[in-house]
Design an enzyme around this catalytic site. Structure first.
Site, PDB file in Angstrom:
ATOM      1  N   SER A 139     -57.715 -30.154 -13.018  1.00  0.00           N
ATOM      2  CA  SER A 139     -59.031 -29.515 -12.951  1.00  0.00           C
ATOM      3  C   SER A 139     -59.269 -29.003 -11.549  1.00  0.00           C
ATOM      4  CB  SER A 139     -60.132 -30.518 -13.323  1.00  0.00           C
ATOM      5  OG  SER A 139     -61.419 -29.993 -13.065  1.00  0.00           O
ATOM      6  N   TYR A 153     -64.073 -38.761 -12.355  1.00  0.00           N
ATOM      7  CA  TYR A 153     -63.327 -37.677 -12.995  1.00  0.00           C
ATOM      8  C   TYR A 153     -62.522 -36.895 -11.958  1.00  0.00           C
ATOM      9  CZ  TYR A 153     -62.548 -33.280 -15.522  1.00  0.00           C
ATOM     10  OH  TYR A 153     -61.986 -32.164 -16.106  1.00  0.00           O
TER      11      TYR A 153
END
Length: 257
Positions: A139, A153
């Site tokens: 990501s 995350y």
């Protein structure tokens, strides 16, 4: 077709980016193992993709190590080998520092990062046979800070990038390539749910701050994964590829305007 006959396992492929990747890989001729935690959802995804002999069902929870081993074993047995592992399964639960629990931390790290390590380890014997490759769906949150409630995350995705680069060095002598795709804001059910919860503010932010002014699509991520899986990308390894509409580059000056 670029991937004709290639045997590819895509974890977390019943929806979102994983589903988009599976669709593109299938279109390019690959045999694809569709994975999820629930057999009903796996079968629904296979049916939506059109069914046929080039789609196989694999079930298991990547947060559990025994299940990780079973996922690889199922895929190899049903496809007759493995040419590519796409470590895509993950969860995007967010929260601010003072609100986060040990259970939240462990769930995110185990699902997003630990699973990618052990799935790759379990797949390694087969990948050595085929001189295959591994793709990590990381990501842009693993490259630069934000959003402010993405701490765990982001740590998991940053760990995936470092893990993948290290593995690229270790596995290069076996002819195994390892690459990391870093999507930005992609039109998935998770983003849509977050946008609804915040009364449209997420989409407003994306329009203001992403240079291309829009969400990416799962098809655009899928095509990038299919390219990295193919022999056309034979000189790519250890690469960190942002698929984010320019969002990472924009961080240096703050937005579109």
């Amino acid at each position: 077709m670029k991937l004709a006959g290639k045997k590819i396992l895509v974890t977390g492929s019943t929806m979102g980016i994983g589903y988009g990747a599976a669709a593109q890989l299938l279109e390019e001729g690959a045999v694809v193992a569709i994975h999820g935690r629930d057999m009903t959802r796996v079968r629904d995804a296979i049916q939506k993709l059109g069914g046929g002999e080039r789609l196989v069902a694999v079930v298991g929870d990547v947060a559990d190590l025994d299940s990780c081993k079973s996922i690889v074993q199922q895929a190899v047995a049903k496809m007759g080998g493995l040419d590519c592992l796409v470590n895509n399964a993950g969860i995007g639960e967010l929260g601010y520092l003072e609100d986060l629990s040990e259970e939240h931390f462990d769930r995110i790290i185990n699902t997003n990062l630990r699973s990618a390590f052990f799935l790759t380890q379990y797949a390694l014997p087969e990948l050595k046979k085929t001189r295959g490759n591994v793709i990590f769906t990381a990501s842009t949150a693993g490259i630069c800070a934000g959003p402010t409630d993405s701490h765990v995350y982001a740590a998991a995705k940053s760990g995936m990038i470092s893990l993948g680069q290290s593995l690229a060095l270790e596995l290069a002598p076996y002819g195994i390539r390892v690459n990391m795709l870093c999507p930005g804001y992609i039109d998935t059910p998770l983003i849509a749910a977050e946008n609804a919860k915040l009364n449209g503010q997420v989409f407003q932010f994306i329009e203001a701050c992403v240079p291309l002014g829009r969400l990416g699509s799962i098809e655009e991520c899928g095509s990038a994964i299919a390219y990295l899986a193919s022999d056309a990308a034979a000189y790519f390894t250890g690469s960190v590829i942002s698929n984010d509409g320019g969002a990472t580059a924009a961080r240096s000056w703050g937005g579109r305007n």
